[in-house]
Enzyme design. Structure first.
Site, PDB file in Angstrom:
ATOM      1  CG  ASP A  58      40.273   2.771 -63.585  1.00 47.90           C
ATOM      2  OD1 ASP A  58      40.536   1.401 -64.203  1.00 47.90           O
ATOM      3  OD2 ASP A  58      39.092   3.125 -63.371  1.00 47.90           O
ATOM      4  CG  HIS A  79      38.349   1.715 -68.568  1.00 48.31           C
ATOM      5  ND1 HIS A  79      39.486   2.525 -68.260  1.00 48.31           N
ATOM      6  CD2 HIS A  79      37.712   1.648 -67.388  1.00 48.31           C
ATOM      7  CE1 HIS A  79      39.315   3.043 -67.012  1.00 48.31           C
ATOM      8  NE2 HIS A  79      38.522   2.182 -66.467  1.00 48.31           N
ATOM      9  CG  HIS A  97      34.297   3.737 -65.106  1.00 45.33           C
ATOM     10  ND1 HIS A  97      34.778   4.741 -64.164  1.00 45.33           N
ATOM     11  CD2 HIS A  97      35.043   2.798 -65.086  1.00 45.33           C
ATOM     12  CE1 HIS A  97      36.113   4.266 -64.044  1.00 45.33           C
ATOM     13  NE2 HIS A  97      36.331   3.120 -64.361  1.00 45.33           N
ATOM     14  CD  GLU A  98      34.801  -1.051 -65.959  1.00 43.98           C
ATOM     15  OE1 GLU A  98      35.589  -1.288 -66.932  1.00 43.98           O
ATOM     16  OE2 GLU A  98      34.852  -0.776 -64.714  1.00 43.98           O
TER      17      GLU A  98
END
Length: 192
Positions: free
Chosen positions: A162, A63, A59-60
């Protein structure tokens, strides 16, 4: 970040785990054992936590790698018991780019959930909630639903999560960046 150990690097981005993360693993193992579950159930619980934090890393990275496309470097990613933090040097200057960076993490969770859905369907394993328990139950099904929950939770419009960043970016397309931040922060405070 202090009390963090480097796990490695992905695409030149250091991945760290905070020492308190070990407390989560110990807590899960002891919780199982205290309830009379066996070592295999405790190990399964710890494996699920490790898998969840693997998806947090992805997930990170969503980004971070999206930000990189817009010329924004990520200093590092740190795993904490509450989730992960990608420390971007800055947010992109254009609201549309900020929007894409904010959506990239939850999009990774949606992709993981869809991939797991496909695997679970091929294996003809249960997909619904009926077989899910804190202890036991289909591992991949639990991981799929955790990713669905992570995507949804991260999209709540609570700044600086987010969803709050998505809201801020959308507002910044029509308002000044300062006013967009103020409105997104107020909504985040109200949700908290």
């Amino acid at each position: 970040m202090r009390w963090s150990w480097k796990l490695g690097e992905v695409a030149g981005i250091g991945i760290f785990v905070h020492a308190t993360f070990l407390l989560v693993l110990v807590w899960v193992a002891l919780s199982h054992l205290a309830r009379g579950h066996g070592v295999s159930e405790a190990a399964g619980g710890m494996l699920l936590i490790l898998a969840v934090f693997g998806t947090v890393i992805l997930h990170e990275l969503g980004h971070a790698l999206t930000a990189r496309r817009f010329g924004v470097r990520t200093r590092d990613i740190t795993l904490l018991p509450i989730g992960g933090v990608a420390r971007l040097e800055r947010m992109p200057d254009k609201p549309a780019q900020e929007l894409l960076v904010a959506l990239a993490g939850p999009a990774v969770n949606v992709c993981i959930a869809l991939l797991l859905f496909g695997v679970i369907t091929l294996l003809r394993a249960p997909i619904g909630f009926e077989g899910l328990h804190v202890v036991g139950g289909p591992f991949l099904t639990k991981l799929m639903w955790i990713n669905v929950f992570m995507a949804g939770f991260n999209l709540l419009p609570a700044f600086p999560m987010d969803g709050g960043r998505v809201l801020r970016a959308a507002l910044a397309m029509r308002l000044t960046p300062e006013r967009a931040t103020e409105l997104a922060a107020r909504l985040g405070q109200a949700m908290a």
